[in-house]
Scaffold this active site. Structure first.
Site, PDB file in Angstrom:
ATOM      1  N   GLY A  74       0.836  -1.195   0.000  1.00 42.88           N
ATOM      2  CA  GLY A  74       0.000   0.000   0.000  1.00 42.88           C
ATOM      3  C   GLY A  74       0.872   1.246   0.000  1.00 42.88           C
ATOM      4  O   GLY A  74       0.566   2.243  -0.664  1.00 42.88           O
ATOM      5  N   THR A  75       1.963   1.185   0.734  1.00 47.32           N
ATOM      6  CA  THR A  75       2.884   2.333   0.800  1.00 47.32           C
ATOM      7  C   THR A  75       3.402   2.679  -0.591  1.00 47.32           C
ATOM      8  O   THR A  75       3.432   3.853  -0.983  1.00 47.32           O
ATOM      9  CB  THR A  75       4.072   1.990   1.738  1.00 47.32           C
ATOM     10  OG1 THR A  75       3.552   1.724   3.040  1.00 47.32           O
ATOM     11  CG2 THR A  75       5.070   3.122   1.798  1.00 47.32           C
ATOM     12  N   ASN A 155      -7.298   4.230   9.375  1.00 50.78           N
ATOM     13  CA  ASN A 155      -6.818   2.987   9.967  1.00 50.78           C
ATOM     14  C   ASN A 155      -6.956   2.953  11.493  1.00 50.78           C
ATOM     15  O   ASN A 155      -7.140   1.898  12.072  1.00 50.78           O
ATOM     16  CB  ASN A 155      -5.346   2.744   9.590  1.00 50.78           C
ATOM     17  CG  ASN A 155      -4.496   3.991   9.692  1.00 50.78           C
ATOM     18  OD1 ASN A 155      -4.818   5.013   9.066  1.00 50.78           O
ATOM     19  ND2 ASN A 155      -3.444   3.940  10.448  1.00 50.78           N
ATOM     20  N   GLN A 183      -7.483   0.672   3.927  1.00 52.17           N
ATOM     21  CA  GLN A 183      -8.368   0.114   4.962  1.00 52.17           C
ATOM     22  C   GLN A 183      -9.796  -0.075   4.449  1.00 52.17           C
ATOM     23  O   GLN A 183     -10.546  -0.878   5.001  1.00 52.17           O
ATOM     24  CB  GLN A 183      -8.380   1.014   6.202  1.00 52.17           C
ATOM     25  CG  GLN A 183      -7.053   1.065   6.940  1.00 52.17           C
ATOM     26  CD  GLN A 183      -6.655  -0.266   7.583  1.00 52.17           C
ATOM     27  OE1 GLN A 183      -7.475  -1.167   7.761  1.00 52.17           O
ATOM     28  NE2 GLN A 183      -5.375  -0.400   7.909  1.00 52.17           N
ATOM     29  N   GLY A 204      -2.452  -5.894  -0.002  1.00 50.73           N
ATOM     30  CA  GLY A 204      -2.888  -7.283   0.146  1.00 50.73           C
ATOM     31  C   GLY A 204      -3.019  -7.763   1.578  1.00 50.73           C
ATOM     32  O   GLY A 204      -3.970  -8.460   1.931  1.00 50.73           O
ATOM     33  N   THR A 241      10.052  -7.322 -12.740  1.00 53.02           N
ATOM     34  CA  THR A 241       9.272  -8.539 -12.986  1.00 53.02           C
ATOM     35  C   THR A 241       8.192  -8.658 -11.915  1.00 53.02           C
ATOM     36  O   THR A 241       8.467  -8.527 -10.726  1.00 53.02           O
ATOM     37  CB  THR A 241      10.198  -9.774 -12.972  1.00 53.02           C
ATOM     38  OG1 THR A 241      11.174  -9.586 -13.993  1.00 53.02           O
ATOM     39  CG2 THR A 241       9.421 -11.058 -13.228  1.00 53.02           C
ATOM     40  N   CYS A 339       9.475   2.883  23.791  1.00 53.05           N
ATOM     41  CA  CYS A 339       9.587   4.197  24.408  1.00 53.05           C
ATOM     42  C   CYS A 339      10.968   4.766  24.169  1.00 53.05           C
ATOM     43  O   CYS A 339      11.142   5.875  23.703  1.00 53.05           O
ATOM     44  CB  CYS A 339       9.417   4.015  25.905  1.00 53.05           C
ATOM     45  SG  CYS A 339       8.187   5.017  26.612  1.00 53.05           S
TER      46      CYS A 339
HETATM   47  N1  PLP Z   1      -2.467   3.291   4.260  1.00 53.91           N
HETATM   48  C1  PLP Z   1      -3.179   2.901   5.316  1.00 53.91           C
HETATM   49  C2  PLP Z   1      -4.460   3.611   5.650  1.00 53.91           C
HETATM   50  C3  PLP Z   1      -2.741   1.841   6.111  1.00 53.91           C
HETATM   51  O1  PLP Z   1      -3.448   1.461   7.175  1.00 53.91           O
HETATM   52  C4  PLP Z   1      -1.525   1.196   5.763  1.00 53.91           C
HETATM   53  C5  PLP Z   1      -0.986   0.118   6.608  1.00 53.91           C
HETATM   54  O2  PLP Z   1      -1.158   0.113   7.815  1.00 53.91           O
HETATM   55  C6  PLP Z   1      -0.829   1.635   4.621  1.00 53.91           C
HETATM   56  C7  PLP Z   1      -1.333   2.688   3.893  1.00 53.91           C
HETATM   57  C8  PLP Z   1       0.447   0.987   4.193  1.00 53.91           C
HETATM   58  O3  PLP Z   1       0.216  -0.270   3.595  1.00 53.91           O
HETATM   59  P1  PLP Z   1       1.402  -1.341   3.522  1.00 53.91           P
HETATM   60  O4  PLP Z   1       1.583  -1.899   4.885  1.00 53.91           O
HETATM   61  O5  PLP Z   1       0.928  -2.367   2.517  1.00 53.91           O
HETATM   62  O6  PLP Z   1       2.599  -0.617   3.022  1.00 53.91           O
END
Ligand code: PLP
Length: 409
Positions: A74-75, A155, A183, A204, A241, A339
């Site tokens: 997702g990132t 999230n 999410q 995924g 790939t 922490c």
């Molecule tokens: N965006 C949101 C709202 C998320 O909750 C997360 C993961 O916690 C991400 C992006 C990032 O996804 P990934 O862990 O696949 O990089």
């Protein structure tokens, strides 16, 4: 002791059906081909990749499978959308609008463009429930705005953003609109072809596929600068790939999510509601963070006054529950070393909705999913009130507390 897993917004286990869909692509006598190869072995892998793309497109309601690009996460999908749009359209302007409650995959990407590439970023505030307003967006848009990025669902608190309304504002001004749907995908229905969304990121591992696979929806005609350069993979949009096993898994997970959503969404929502109501009525001095109704059906974020969220998470972990303290993004169970390593930053999401710092530290997220059952909620409702009570009895603040305005604690 079987773990009761209430941390599905952090990640989910791989479903057996998804594992089976991926298995042939990981075996020496299976489909190990390179989808770019012309021979039969390669073409079979290519066919599997395209079949998976169709399934992702179907879950998102894309007009065409060619609008889906596979990524590593997702990132990466968020980065591809934001940096890709910023670089492709910088001649038109260098202003980007986002919100204060985005995931770091969006916030830090915008910060990078600001610091390293001279873009200007406006971060919209949210209301007490975590929603961005279309009026605020209209006011923030400038002649040099090229991109707006607002998440579909949060999230940490689960609040669903009014993306149809926000996207309509962008469409009218001819500004690209990206939504982080990591999410939202699989938890609420999406119909991107009939929405004003130009790009949407998914991941995924939030929907029972493995870690390391994601996708970006890019509406046909939207021009992005590629982040990765090399071969002509993914129609020149992302070189490298393709991760065929990962894509097959993501396709299977999307297909399951789409077919099961009419039954699964209300089932999980009912479990979440019972858990939430049970805690709110059975434990004094607890309140909900996030929108009461415009919220993902699996998520509840609760502040336990006079309790250290970290202590509660650890106490519940010992009792076999996995959930997340709200101010440690990405860390399931916080420890002293978290922490010491400087991770104990108050959650930017809870801060943005106006939760005071002492309450942020007592906030815990429960995020449910496919593998949860009534039994899990029953045992949570048995164990949580006693755990909170025990922790509060050790707190001098609890002894000295002022009567709560609700009269409940
Ligand atoms: N965006 C949101 C709202 C998320 O909750 C997360 C993961 O916690 C991400 C992006 C990032 O996804 P990934 O862990 O696949 O990089």
């Amino acid at each position: 002791m079987k773990t009761v897993y209430f941390d599905c917004n952090a990640t989910t286990p791989v479903r057996p059906e998804v594992f089976e869909a991926m298995r042939p692509f990981l075996s020496a006598d299976g489909e190990y081909g390179n989808p770019s190869s012309l021979h039969t072995v390669g073409q079979r892998a290519h066919a599997a990749l395209e079949a998976a793309r169709e399934k992702v497109a179907a879950l998102l309601g894309a007009a065409d499978a060619s609008e889906i690009v596979f990524t590593s996460s997702g990132t990466e999908a968020d980065n591809m959308a934001i940096v890709g749009a910023a670089f492709a359209h910088r001649e038109r302007g260098r202003h980007i609008v986002t919100s204060a409650v985005e995931h770091h995959a969006v916030l830090h990407t915008c910060e990078y463009l600001e610091k390293e590439h001279g873009f200007q970023v406006t971060r919209l505030p949210v209301d007490r429930q975590g929603r961005v307003s279309a009026e605020d967006l209209k006011r923030a848009i400038r002649p040099d705005t090229i991109l707006v990025s607002i998440m579909a669902a949060n999230n940490e608190i689960g609040t669903i953003e009014p993306t149809a309304e926000l996207g309509a504002v962008c469409r009218e001004k001819r500004i690209l609109f990206h939504t982080d749907a990591v999410q939202a995908a699989g938890k609420m229905s999406l119909d991107l072809k009939n929405s004003p969304v130009d790009m949407a990121a998914i991941s995924g591992h939030k929907i029972y596929a493995p870690k390391g696979i994601g996708a970006l929806y890019i509406r046909r005609g939207v021009r992005l600068h590629a982040l990765l350069h090399g071969g002509a993979h993914e129609k020149n949009r992302r070189a490298g790939t393709e991760n065929v096993p990962g894509a097959a898994a993501l396709g299977a997970a999307c297909d399951l999510a789409r077919r099961e959503m009419p039954k699964e969404e209300p089932r999980i929502r009912a479990l979440r509601d019972r858990l939430e109501k049970g805690i709110l009525s059975g434990v004094p001095a607890v309140f909900l963070n996030g929108h009461p109704t415009e919220r993902l059906g699996n998520t509840t974020n609760l502040t336990f006054e006079y309790v250290e969220g970290e202590s509660l998470v650890l106490a519940l972990d010992q009792a076999g529950f996995a959930l997340k303290k709200s101010d440690l993004p990405g860390v399931e169970v916080s420890t002293g070393s978290a922490c010491a390593s400087g991770l104990l930053e108050p959650s930017h999401v809870l801060k943005a909705i106006g939760v005071p710092p002492e309450h942020i530290h007592g906030s815990v997220r429960f995020s449910l999913g496919h593998f949860n059952s009534d039994k899990d909620v029953d045992s949570a409702l048995e164990i949580i009130p006693a755990a909170v009570d025990r922790l509060r009895k050790m707190s001098p603040l609890w002894e000295d507390r002022a009567p709560s305005p609700s009269g409940k604690g």
